[in-house]
Design a protein around this motif. Structure first.
Motif, mmCIF file in Angstrom:
data_model
loop_
_atom_site.group_PDB
_atom_site.id
_atom_site.type_symbol
_atom_site.label_atom_id
_atom_site.label_comp_id
_atom_site.label_asym_id
_atom_site.label_seq_id
_atom_site.Cartn_x
_atom_site.Cartn_y
_atom_site.Cartn_z
ATOM 1 N N ALA A 110 0.824 -1.206 0.000
ATOM 2 C CA ALA A 110 0.000 0.000 0.000
ATOM 3 C C ALA A 110 0.863 1.262 0.000
ATOM 4 N N ARG A 111 1.957 1.246 0.774
ATOM 5 C CA ARG A 111 2.842 2.411 0.789
ATOM 6 C C ARG A 111 3.495 2.612 -0.578
ATOM 7 N N ALA A 112 3.893 1.513 -1.208
ATOM 8 C CA ALA A 112 4.462 1.604 -2.548
ATOM 9 C C ALA A 112 3.415 2.071 -3.555
ATOM 10 N N ASN A 113 2.170 1.626 -3.367
ATOM 11 C CA ASN A 113 1.077 2.052 -4.242
ATOM 12 C C ASN A 113 0.893 3.561 -4.175
ATOM 13 N N ARG A 114 0.848 4.114 -2.966
ATOM 14 C CA ARG A 114 0.686 5.570 -2.839
ATOM 15 C C ARG A 114 1.924 6.309 -3.349
ATOM 16 N N GLN A 115 3.094 5.667 -3.264
ATOM 17 C CA GLN A 115 4.299 6.293 -3.800
ATOM 18 C C GLN A 115 4.235 6.383 -5.317
ATOM 19 N N LEU A 116 3.791 5.318 -5.975
ATOM 20 C CA LEU A 116 3.688 5.357 -7.434
ATOM 21 C C LEU A 116 2.599 6.333 -7.873
ATOM 22 N N ILE A 117 1.496 6.381 -7.135
ATOM 23 C CA ILE A 117 0.452 7.366 -7.443
ATOM 24 C C ILE A 117 1.005 8.785 -7.296
ATOM 25 N N THR A 118 1.858 9.000 -6.305
ATOM 26 C CA THR A 118 2.500 10.314 -6.149
ATOM 27 C C THR A 118 3.289 10.668 -7.399
ATOM 28 N N TRP A 119 4.025 9.714 -7.942
ATOM 29 C CA TRP A 119 4.779 9.946 -9.185
ATOM 30 C C TRP A 119 3.827 10.277 -10.332
ATOM 31 N N GLU A 120 2.695 9.572 -10.406
ATOM 32 C CA GLU A 120 1.717 9.838 -11.467
ATOM 33 C C GLU A 120 1.100 11.220 -11.295
ATOM 34 N N ILE A 121 0.823 11.607 -10.039
ATOM 35 C CA ILE A 121 0.292 12.950 -9.778
ATOM 36 C C ILE A 121 1.304 14.009 -10.208
ATOM 37 N N ARG A 122 2.556 13.773 -9.900
ATOM 38 C CA ARG A 122 3.595 14.739 -10.283
ATOM 39 C C ARG A 122 3.678 14.910 -11.798
ATOM 40 N N ARG A 123 3.459 13.831 -12.547
ATOM 41 C CA ARG A 123 3.451 13.949 -14.007
ATOM 42 C C ARG A 123 2.304 14.834 -14.462
ATOM 43 N N GLY A 124 1.110 14.610 -13.877
ATOM 44 C CA GLY A 124 -0.029 15.441 -14.243
ATOM 45 C C GLY A 124 0.157 16.891 -13.838
ATOM 46 N N TRP A 125 0.766 17.099 -12.673
ATOM 47 C CA TRP A 125 1.051 18.455 -12.188
ATOM 48 C C TRP A 125 2.017 19.166 -13.127
ATOM 49 N N GLU A 126 3.050 18.455 -13.530
ATOM 50 C CA GLU A 126 4.072 19.065 -14.389
ATOM 51 C C GLU A 126 3.484 19.471 -15.737
ATOM 52 N N ARG A 127 2.553 18.691 -16.264
ATOM 53 C CA ARG A 127 1.952 18.997 -17.563
ATOM 54 C C ARG A 127 1.014 20.186 -17.504
ATOM 55 N N THR A 128 0.389 20.429 -16.362
ATOM 56 C CA THR A 128 -0.670 21.440 -16.306
ATOM 57 C C THR A 128 -0.375 22.642 -15.422
ATOM 58 N N VAL A 129 0.549 22.494 -14.457
ATOM 59 C CA VAL A 129 0.751 23.573 -13.491
ATOM 60 C C VAL A 129 2.168 24.111 -13.501
ATOM 61 N N SER A 130 3.135 23.256 -13.147
ATOM 62 C CA SER A 130 4.481 23.774 -12.918
ATOM 63 C C SER A 130 5.483 22.632 -12.896
ATOM 64 N N ALA A 131 6.744 22.972 -13.156
ATOM 65 C CA ALA A 131 7.830 22.003 -13.027
ATOM 66 C C ALA A 131 8.249 21.822 -11.570
#
Length: 466
Positions: free
Chosen positions: A299-320
């Protein structure tokens, strides 16, 4: 086992927000059953089976001091949701019903460092990006595939394994409960079916009450604590709520069956088959503990990978400038901890740790906001270092589906400025704000009881559901 129902008259008031069912109230109780609630909550709590379930917990071998429940208490499987119970590791039991099917279901909080005013016009685009980036829904797998050796590393090492694969940075571990890994895990304690169910579910959100939520810090109650956590009024934060997915569910199913068959060998009788348990020191008890901790690492690894996926979406739409981890805390687990100068096995089901000085994130329902708290010394003394995990259901999912019109709910949320992205209208109706207790009453109860103090209130901007 037939028991009398409970009423206000059958309760003993310990203090303003703490109530007790004495052990002489029901035959078989070994310790009192205590729960936190405001007076306004009592009728709701008395209306379902949650107090009967709490009384059953008070009958389990080796339980210490009392069976306990938080103000978000409601009926669950075995233990009530919101339940906390500590057992003597040598004389007591371990019960999957005291942890739940979604082992280490928990919440991670990310901070962005940017103000809502700076990205007000990009919230819809961000919600779209997060919905596309993070796979969600029942049975939905990830586009990123992991092999057997990678899965074994995740089960043993937790979030650190995912960072080692390149999905995050070492600094992410600093905010994680148990530093992102529980060492008592053993992947060999998992069935083949459990491993198969988890193979493609890393980095996926799931359905039900799981979510990603973009919030702004609306109120700050403790400026010093907020500053230490990198938060300021108006700043944008992101919550991730999910757990061990099908892997954890299969472990619970496997060991509930195993323990149900093993109890007679240990001369254990329980008032409810959902409380199947074995001695913690038994072979079955140790194997379940190892499997449960492996699922917690998943579960901790799952939330870690989701964090990486969120960061990709953030980088595309908000900021580096990518969001950082504030905290990651679970609410379905059993752990060995020291309380009162001795080691105890503490079960928490729908309850979080609230250790002194440590952050506690308590999400509300869609549209109502969430709270960031700090645990207290009093929580250690009175509640085994525990606090509530959410607002708690007051309406079953089936009743919510019959009562709530999902389209109207979505329209209402969006008219109030909350962007909604959901894969299922049925699932959206189940999670309607009206299906949950008042988060302000719940938080008011735990703060008045001295279990935690308020740091900040988080107002929803966008909600992503499976």
């Amino acid at each position: 086992m037939t028991e009398p129902g409970f009423s206000r008259d059958s309760l003993r008031r310990i203090h303003d927000r703490l109530w007790e069912i004495p052990p002489d109230r029901v035959k078989g109780m070994l310790v009192p059953a205590r729960f936190y609630a405001s007076g306004a909550m009592l009728d709701q709590i008395l209306s379902d089976r949650s107090l009967q379930q709490l009384v059953h917990v008070a009958m389990l071998p080796g339980i210490q001091r009392y069976a306990l429940a938080m103000p978000d208490i409601h009926e669950g499987y075995g233990f009530p949701i919101g339940g906390v119970a500590a057992f003597d590791p040598e004389e007591g039991v371990i019960s999957p019903g005291g942890i739940g099917y979604d082992i280490n279901c928990g919440v991670r909080l990310l901070r962005s460092g940017v103000s809502h005013e700076d990205i007000r016009g990009r919230i819809q685009a961000l919600a779209d990006a997060l919905y596309r980036s993070v796979p969600s829904g029942v049975g939905h797998g990830n586009r990123i595939r992991f092999g057997e050796s990678e899965l074994s590393s995740v089960l043993s090492e937790g979030a650190a394994a995912m960072i080692g694969f390149g999905y995050g940075k070492p600094e992410d571990l600093a905010g994680l409960e148990s530093d992102g890994c529980t060492e008592q895990a053993d992947p060999r304690a998992l069935s083949r079916r459990a491993r198969e169910r988890g193979m493609d579910q890393l980095g996926t959100l799931g359905a039900g009450n799981h979510f990603i939520e973009v919030d702004r810090v609306g109120e700050v109650y403790d400026e010093n604590a907020a500053a230490l956590l990198g938060l300021f009024r108006g700043s944008v934060v992101i919550q991730v709520h999910t757990g061990s997915r099908g892997l954890g569910h299969q472990i619970a199913s496997d060991y509930l069956k195993l323990m149900g068959e093993a109890m007679s060998r240990y001369d254990i009788r329980v008032p409810d088959r959902e409380l199947a348990c074995v001695p913690f020191v038994s072979e079955e008890g140790q194997e379940y503990f190892q499997a449960m901790n492996a699922a917690a690492n998943f579960a901790r690894a799952n939330r870690q990978l989701i964090t990486w996926e969120i960061r990709r979406g953030w980088e595309r739409t908000v900021s580096a400038d990518l969001p950082d981890v504030v905290c990651d805390i679970c609410h379905n687990i059993a752990s060995l901890e020291r309380h009162g100068g001795r080691e105890l096995l503490v079960h928490r089901k729908g309850a979080t740790r609230a250790f002194p000085g440590r952050p506690v994130i308590v999400p509300g329902s869609m549209g109502t906001g969430s709270f960031l708290l700090i645990g207290s010394e009093h929580s250690l003394d009175e509640a085994f270092g525990s606090c509530c995990h959410g607002s708690g259901r007051r309406m079953s999912r089936s009743r919510a589906r019959k009562t709530v019109h999902a389209g109207q709910l979505k329209q209402s949320l969006e008219s109030s400025g909350i962007v909604v992205r959901a894969g299922s209208m049925k699932g959206l109706a189940e999670e309607a704000p009206g299906a949950y207790k008042d988060i302000h009453d719940v938080i008011g109860t735990v703060t008045a009881a001295g279990l935690a103090s308020k740091v900040a209130f988080l107002e929803p901007l966008a909600v992503i559901k499976g």
